[in-house]
Design an enzyme around this catalytic site. Sequence first.
Site, PDB file in Angstrom:
ATOM      1  N   ASP A  27      21.983   4.965 -31.525  1.00  0.00           N
ATOM      2  CA  ASP A  27      21.103   4.343 -30.532  1.00  0.00           C
ATOM      3  C   ASP A  27      19.907   3.635 -31.175  1.00  0.00           C
ATOM      4  O   ASP A  27      19.640   2.466 -30.902  1.00  0.00           O
ATOM      5  CB  ASP A  27      20.571   5.387 -29.543  1.00  0.00           C
ATOM      6  CG  ASP A  27      21.672   6.006 -28.700  1.00  0.00           C
ATOM      7  OD1 ASP A  27      22.714   5.340 -28.508  1.00  0.00           O
ATOM      8  OD2 ASP A  27      21.480   7.151 -28.237  1.00  0.00           O
ATOM      9  N   ARG A 107       7.402  16.301 -28.868  1.00  0.00           N
ATOM     10  CA  ARG A 107       7.198  14.906 -28.443  1.00  0.00           C
ATOM     11  C   ARG A 107       5.769  14.414 -28.626  1.00  0.00           C
ATOM     12  O   ARG A 107       5.559  13.304 -29.119  1.00  0.00           O
ATOM     13  CB  ARG A 107       7.663  14.699 -26.993  1.00  0.00           C
ATOM     14  CG  ARG A 107       9.161  14.954 -26.741  1.00  0.00           C
ATOM     15  CD  ARG A 107      10.019  14.554 -27.864  1.00  0.00           C
ATOM     16  NE  ARG A 107      11.449  14.516 -27.559  1.00  0.00           N
ATOM     17  CZ  ARG A 107      12.396  14.553 -28.471  1.00  0.00           C
ATOM     18  NH1 ARG A 107      12.079  14.647 -29.748  1.00  0.00           N
ATOM     19  NH2 ARG A 107      13.657  14.491 -28.144  1.00  0.00           N
ATOM     20  N   ASP A 136      11.939  13.457 -21.906  1.00  0.00           N
ATOM     21  CA  ASP A 136      11.335  12.997 -23.157  1.00  0.00           C
ATOM     22  C   ASP A 136      10.635  11.646 -23.009  1.00  0.00           C
ATOM     23  O   ASP A 136       9.576  11.425 -23.571  1.00  0.00           O
ATOM     24  CB  ASP A 136      12.393  12.941 -24.261  1.00  0.00           C
ATOM     25  CG  ASP A 136      12.844  14.337 -24.678  1.00  0.00           C
ATOM     26  OD1 ASP A 136      11.994  15.250 -24.637  1.00  0.00           O
ATOM     27  OD2 ASP A 136      14.017  14.521 -25.019  1.00  0.00           O
ATOM     28  N   SER A 187      24.588  16.293 -26.234  1.00  0.00           N
ATOM     29  CA  SER A 187      23.334  15.685 -26.663  1.00  0.00           C
ATOM     30  C   SER A 187      22.476  16.803 -27.241  1.00  0.00           C
ATOM     31  O   SER A 187      22.146  17.774 -26.556  1.00  0.00           O
ATOM     32  CB  SER A 187      22.638  15.031 -25.472  1.00  0.00           C
ATOM     33  OG  SER A 187      21.312  14.733 -25.812  1.00  0.00           O
TER      34      SER A 187
END
Length: 419
Positions: A27, A107, A136, A187
Amino acid sequence: MHCTNSKDGRETGNRKKIVLAYSGGLDTSVAIKWLEDRYDVDVVAVSIDLGQPGDMEANVERARSIGAVSAYAVDAKKEFAEDYIWPALKANALYQGVYPLSTAIARPLIAKILVDVARKEGAQSIAHGCTAKGNDQVRFDVSIGALAPELGIVAPMREWVMTREEEIDYAKENGIPIPVKKASPYSVDENLWGRSCECGVLEDASQEPPEDSRSWTVSPQHAPDMPAYVEIGFEKGVPVSLDGERLDAVELIVRLNELAGSHGVGRIDHVEDRLVGIKSRETYECPAAITLTKAHQSLEGMVLTRDVLSYKKGAEQRYAELAYDGYWFSPLREALDAFMEKTQEFVTGTVRVKLFKGMAEVVGRSSPHSLYNEGLATYAKGDEFDHTSAKGFIYVWGLPLRTAASAYRTDEASGDRGE
Ligand code: ARG
């Protein structure tokens, strides 16, 4: 934070710059090229090591080969452990009582590093590889906004409408190296504090997570038949040693993940409320986080007064929600941190934990500041409790209820029908 930077010396004129959080996967590799094409910008790629597998220096090379004008590898493990994990542990932060927030607290640190690089590079915006359905994206966007409201934010995967197959075609057309390892059906996000795993068959919440969705923990039925004991030393709420050996934060967490994971400790299966309104089935492996949280809670139980423990519980839940919701860089989280810090003043001592077939059980604790007094607690000889005080205490304690009982007495109860 330790950081290496690589520039390829290409002259790119006065194009605007965007800083991309680069994981090295498909990605964000596609995103390097896509951002250049779509926005006519120079891409600065940043790979951040928070304890996940992968080679950050290889990421730097890959990013440059795809076309990033500059690429950074940042080792932020120490900062993550000391400034994000330890504060969360002091708050016993578990979202909805179960999830130690491993992804959530990473994050804001990633956002902070991206902002630092953006300022250093004179970039106008930041890009990340989050999709539109998760938490996220919220954490990145809100954290970046809180630290640098002047920066723009682009989330390519929220904008492009490519399937995975189309991404692979795009990569082939543009000479982007496709990661060789087979795409996982899940994921996954990993760092020092835990591993999260979602998607694929896990989306059927009625089914047990298959073993191939686990990677940090052995199945409890295959865990050793003999328990392991580990003694965790705490100073002011911070773990500082394992079995008497002083360790820095990163080493302590890595070793405990290993040990507790080998006994099947730390598996979590959670139907979780995402901030974006979706319930989702998530699984986690957090051996060190679960072991340390239990040990820390147990030491607090011995050292803190009943009223502090009770009040702190409510604050802990709020703290966990703030971390989950992307409000790390908020005035409330900072204020709660000050409260948590004050409560940790005497949370010093050792906790013995038994690790056995998926369980982390506290089996002993001691502290120089313990409020547990055997002389007061004992039913055996040596009892120091003043038994004559009990009756008077109960007279006063129960007085409001006896008063209310007579004042609120209804006619029926008094036998007077009032007719
Ligand atoms: N549900 C967890 C959270 O919101 C984990 C998210 C994992 N993220 C990922 N990109 N796989 O914190």
